[in-house]
Write a protein that holds these residues in place. Structure first.
Motif, PDB file in Angstrom:
ATOM      1  N   ARG A  17       0.713  -1.500  -0.390  1.00  0.00           N
ATOM      2  CA  ARG A  17       0.162   0.255  -0.373  1.00  0.00           C
ATOM      3  C   ARG A  17       0.737   1.143   0.317  1.00  0.00           C
ATOM      4  N   LEU A  18       2.008   1.159   0.856  1.00  0.00           N
ATOM      5  CA  LEU A  18       2.710   2.612   0.891  1.00  0.00           C
ATOM      6  C   LEU A  18       3.208   2.690  -0.480  1.00  0.00           C
ATOM      7  N   TRP A  19       4.233   1.286  -0.766  1.00  0.00           N
ATOM      8  CA  TRP A  19       4.777   1.654  -2.588  1.00  0.00           C
ATOM      9  C   TRP A  19       3.820   2.269  -3.210  1.00  0.00           C
ATOM     10  N   ALA A  20       2.456   2.439  -2.926  1.00  0.00           N
ATOM     11  CA  ALA A  20       2.121   2.657  -4.622  1.00  0.00           C
ATOM     12  C   ALA A  20       1.179   4.478  -3.642  1.00  0.00           C
ATOM     13  N   SER A  21       1.685   4.394  -2.292  1.00  0.00           N
ATOM     14  CA  SER A  21       1.315   6.308  -2.188  1.00  0.00           C
ATOM     15  C   SER A  21       1.942   6.795  -2.504  1.00  0.00           C
ATOM     16  N   ARG A  22       2.030   7.592  -3.648  1.00  0.00           N
ATOM     17  CA  ARG A  22       2.834   9.295  -4.694  1.00  0.00           C
ATOM     18  C   ARG A  22       2.946  10.006  -3.521  1.00  0.00           C
ATOM     19  N   ALA A  23       1.855  10.331  -2.576  1.00  0.00           N
ATOM     20  CA  ALA A  23       2.347  11.040  -1.789  1.00  0.00           C
ATOM     21  C   ALA A  23       2.346  10.752  -0.221  1.00  0.00           C
ATOM     22  N   PRO A  24       3.944  10.529   0.054  1.00  0.00           N
ATOM     23  CA  PRO A  24       4.344  10.059   1.717  1.00  0.00           C
ATOM     24  C   PRO A  24       3.339  10.968   2.855  1.00  0.00           C
ATOM     25  N   VAL A  25       3.203   9.318   3.082  1.00  0.00           N
ATOM     26  CA  VAL A  25       2.871   9.150   4.762  1.00  0.00           C
ATOM     27  C   VAL A  25       3.820   8.436   6.268  1.00  0.00           C
TER      28      VAL A  25
ATOM     29  N   GLY B 298       4.372   7.514  10.106  1.00  0.00           N
ATOM     30  CA  GLY B 298       4.027   6.943  11.796  1.00  0.00           C
ATOM     31  C   GLY B 298       3.186   6.033  11.664  1.00  0.00           C
ATOM     32  N   ASN B 299       2.431   5.815  12.871  1.00  0.00           N
ATOM     33  CA  ASN B 299       1.348   5.199  12.693  1.00  0.00           C
ATOM     34  C   ASN B 299       0.094   5.364  12.997  1.00  0.00           C
ATOM     35  N   TRP B 300      -0.037   7.110  12.416  1.00  0.00           N
ATOM     36  CA  TRP B 300      -0.954   7.630  12.551  1.00  0.00           C
ATOM     37  C   TRP B 300      -1.677   7.792  10.718  1.00  0.00           C
ATOM     38  N   GLY B 301      -0.252   8.041  10.487  1.00  0.00           N
ATOM     39  CA  GLY B 301      -0.467   8.594   8.448  1.00  0.00           C
ATOM     40  C   GLY B 301      -0.816   9.743   8.304  1.00  0.00           C
ATOM     41  N   ARG B 302       0.390  10.669   9.149  1.00  0.00           N
ATOM     42  CA  ARG B 302       0.136  12.261   8.866  1.00  0.00           C
ATOM     43  C   ARG B 302       0.848  11.906   7.585  1.00  0.00           C
ATOM     44  N   SER B 303       0.915  13.681   7.173  1.00  0.00           N
ATOM     45  CA  SER B 303       0.783  13.448   5.134  1.00  0.00           C
ATOM     46  C   SER B 303       2.305  14.611   5.766  1.00  0.00           C
ATOM     47  N   GLU B 304       3.138  13.854   4.550  1.00  0.00           N
ATOM     48  CA  GLU B 304       4.238  14.512   3.883  1.00  0.00           C
ATOM     49  C   GLU B 304       4.186  16.316   4.039  1.00  0.00           C
ATOM     50  N   THR B 305       3.109  17.002   3.793  1.00  0.00           N
ATOM     51  CA  THR B 305       2.114  17.632   3.598  1.00  0.00           C
ATOM     52  C   THR B 305       2.501  18.761   4.467  1.00  0.00           C
ATOM     53  N   GLU B 306       2.595  18.009   5.908  1.00  0.00           N
ATOM     54  CA  GLU B 306       2.516  18.355   7.237  1.00  0.00           C
ATOM     55  C   GLU B 306       3.963  18.641   7.883  1.00  0.00           C
ATOM     56  N   LEU B 307       4.690  17.180   7.718  1.00  0.00           N
ATOM     57  CA  LEU B 307       4.985  16.823   8.802  1.00  0.00           C
ATOM     58  C   LEU B 307       6.705  17.348   7.964  1.00  0.00           C
TER      59      LEU B 307
ATOM     60  N   TRP C  10      10.040   6.580  -2.183  1.00  0.00           N
ATOM     61  CA  TRP C  10       9.826   7.869  -2.236  1.00  0.00           C
ATOM     62  C   TRP C  10      10.850   9.228  -2.661  1.00  0.00           C
ATOM     63  N   MET C  11      11.817   7.798  -2.090  1.00  0.00           N
ATOM     64  CA  MET C  11      12.915   9.138  -2.139  1.00  0.00           C
ATOM     65  C   MET C  11      13.715   9.094  -3.548  1.00  0.00           C
ATOM     66  N   ALA C  12      13.508   7.763  -4.062  1.00  0.00           N
ATOM     67  CA  ALA C  12      13.617   7.289  -5.477  1.00  0.00           C
ATOM     68  C   ALA C  12      13.050   8.499  -6.683  1.00  0.00           C
ATOM     69  N   ARG C  13      11.888   8.278  -6.219  1.00  0.00           N
ATOM     70  CA  ARG C  13      10.711   9.026  -7.219  1.00  0.00           C
ATOM     71  C   ARG C  13      10.892  10.541  -7.160  1.00  0.00           C
ATOM     72  N   ARG C  14      11.536  11.440  -6.607  1.00  0.00           N
ATOM     73  CA  ARG C  14      11.618  12.515  -5.895  1.00  0.00           C
ATOM     74  C   ARG C  14      13.403  13.031  -6.231  1.00  0.00           C
TER      75      ARG C  14
ATOM     76  N   LEU D  80       8.785  -5.305  -4.393  1.00  0.00           N
ATOM     77  CA  LEU D  80       8.307  -3.863  -4.935  1.00  0.00           C
ATOM     78  C   LEU D  80       9.156  -3.409  -5.674  1.00  0.00           C
ATOM     79  N   ALA D  81      10.436  -3.231  -5.577  1.00  0.00           N
ATOM     80  CA  ALA D  81      11.048  -1.789  -6.313  1.00  0.00           C
ATOM     81  C   ALA D  81      10.601  -3.173  -7.863  1.00  0.00           C
ATOM     82  N   LYS D  82      10.727  -3.783  -8.117  1.00  0.00           N
ATOM     83  CA  LYS D  82      11.036  -4.508  -9.013  1.00  0.00           C
ATOM     84  C   LYS D  82       8.985  -4.727  -9.915  1.00  0.00           C
ATOM     85  N   GLU D  83       8.700  -4.562  -8.634  1.00  0.00           N
ATOM     86  CA  GLU D  83       7.244  -4.320  -9.418  1.00  0.00           C
ATOM     87  C   GLU D  83       6.787  -3.262 -10.064  1.00  0.00           C
ATOM     88  N   HIS D  84       7.463  -2.144  -9.336  1.00  0.00           N
ATOM     89  CA  HIS D  84       7.514  -0.843  -9.543  1.00  0.00           C
ATOM     90  C   HIS D  84       8.672   0.158 -10.634  1.00  0.00           C
TER      91      HIS D  84
END
Length: 260
Positions: free
Chosen positions: A26-34, A36-45, A70-74, A94-98
């Motif tokens: 799920r997190l590999w598929a997320s283009r926007a990083p989130v 910690g345990n509560w999925g706080r957004s990269e925009t916020e943190l 996420w770092m590689a995509r940046r 997952l790296a191969k898949e993506h």
């Protein structure tokens, strides 16, 4: 702590890797990083530079490798390190898949074996940040960074540890452990949800250690659960984490004049 925490934690994560595959996917598929345990957004943190083009980055304790992705995509050239072969197997799949090029290394983040001053940016989210003794892995991160390099890490807040019952039950509003002399906790033989050996310090202990090593502090964040959160994550109830900081983030820098 005299027990072999590296062997203990490797065994824990090798055995538990299968339970993190779904979250990793799920997190590999997320283009926007989130985070910690509560999925706080990269925009916020703001843990990551917006543009990492031309930067060499390392993740210390990468697990399934989504932060590395996420770092590689940046735009970064990324090396991701973990002590668990089973976690790395998931990360490589997952790296191969993506179709993302990341160098994954099975190694101890306390002693990576990588050359001095190899990286511009280092990060750990619940990797070395909690599973390695701070006085060891932070010195290794310092060694790996070039002068002017940044280190960001996210882990458990010390308050969450002192409010954790000794039997492994979720956090509550009592103080179960001393704050003075804090080093972490051995969760291997608790009654509820045993795991590995984790490490933490008092806030002043972290600050003192950063100064001894040579890091300067760019910023410090204490993370609470969002208002809409529910349930329990990582043995921390949402209602507890709405009024007490469950996690902390340190943003550090190796000064430009520092020796490599």
């Amino acid at each position: 702590m005299s027990r072999d925490h590296v062997a203990i934690n490797r065994a824990v994560w090798d055995a538990d890797a299968v339970n993190w595959t779904k979250a990793g996917r799920r997190l590999w598929a997320s283009r926007a990083p989130v985070w910690g345990n509560w999925g706080r957004s990269e925009t916020e943190l703001k843990l990551l530079p917006t543009d990492m083009s031309g930067k060499d980055a390392v993740e210390l304790g990468c697990g399934t490798g989504y932060v590395a992705a996420w770092m590689a995509r940046r735009g970064a050239t990324v090396t991701a390190i973990d002590v668990s072969s089973n976690q790395l197997a998931v990360a490589r799949d997952l790296a191969k898949e993506h179709r993302i090029d990341i160098r994954f290394l099975e190694a101890n983040a306390e002693h990576t074996g990588l050359p001095d001053a190899s990286f511009d940016f280092a990060i750990s989210e619940y990797g070395a940040a909690i599973w390695c003794p701070p006085e060891i892995w932070l010195r290794e991160a310092w060694r790996l960074l070039r002068p002017g390099g940044k280190l960001v890490f996210l882990g458990n807040h010390p308050i969450s540890l002192i409010c954790s019952p000794l039997n492994g039950a979720p956090c509550d509003t009592l103080l179960h452990r001393p704050y003075a002399g804090m080093w972490g906790a051995d969760w291997t033989e608790v009654e509820i949800d045993p795991s590995g050996v984790c490490f933490n310090l008092t806030v002043s202990g972290w600050i003192d250690l950063f100064g001894q090593i040579g890091f300067s502090i760019d910023s410090y964040q204490e993370i609470f659960a969002p208002d809409q959160a529910g349930g329990t994550r990582g043995s921390v109830p949402a209602e507890w984490a709405k009024i007490y900081p469950a996690e902390q983030i340190w943003h550090l820098e190796k000064p430009l004049q520092a020796d490599a």
